[in-house]
Design an enzyme around this catalytic site. Structure first.
Site, PDB file in Angstrom:
ATOM      1  CE  LYS A 276      -3.924  -2.141   0.329  1.00 42.69           C
ATOM      2  NZ  LYS A 276      -4.867  -2.134  -0.751  1.00 42.69           N
ATOM      3  CB  CYS A 277      -0.124   4.693  -0.841  1.00 41.46           C
ATOM      4  SG  CYS A 277       0.499   6.359  -1.049  1.00 41.46           S
ATOM      5  N   PRO A 278       2.773   4.427   0.882  1.00 38.67           N
ATOM      6  CG  PRO A 278       4.594   5.616   1.864  1.00 38.67           C
ATOM      7  CD  PRO A 278       3.335   4.814   2.204  1.00 38.67           C
TER       8      PRO A 278
ATOM      9  CG  ASP B 195       0.924   7.739  -5.294  1.00 41.38           C
ATOM     10  OD1 ASP B 195       0.427   8.873  -5.414  1.00 41.38           O
ATOM     11  OD2 ASP B 195       0.682   6.974  -4.334  1.00 41.38           O
TER      12      ASP B 195
ATOM     13  CG  ASP C 236      -2.138   1.458  -3.225  1.00 40.99           C
ATOM     14  OD1 ASP C 236      -3.351   1.763  -3.277  1.00 40.99           O
ATOM     15  OD2 ASP C 236      -1.309   2.097  -2.561  1.00 40.99           O
TER      16      ASP C 236
END
Length: 74
Positions: free
Chosen positions: A12-14, A45, A39
């Site tokens: 998951k982010c980041p 991103d 994600d």
């Protein structure tokens, strides 16, 4: 050109963008990096990261389960 694969499924982010950045730093110009993410935020991103680094996204493919990027190191 050399091609490398980075499977970031489940992260998951980041983390996907951070690991993509780290992998790109270790590549020679002209090398390609295939990145697979699950994600949904990676669709935003990773292209933003590539805009900052000056590299090039050759292929962006998204389906219901994953997002695939093919990035050329410049």
């Amino acid at each position: 050109m050399p091609s490398h694969k980075l499977d970031l499924s489940g992260l998951k982010c980041p983390l996907p963008v951070l690991r993509t950045r780290k992998a790109l730093k270790g590549l020679a110009p002209g090398a390609r990096l295939e990145v697979i993410c699950t994600d949904p935020l990676a669709a935003i991103d990773v292209p933003h990261l590539i805009g900052e680094t000056g590299d090039h996204i050759e292929i962006l493919k998204q389906d219901a389960e994953s997002i695939h990027f093919l990035i050329e190191k410049r």
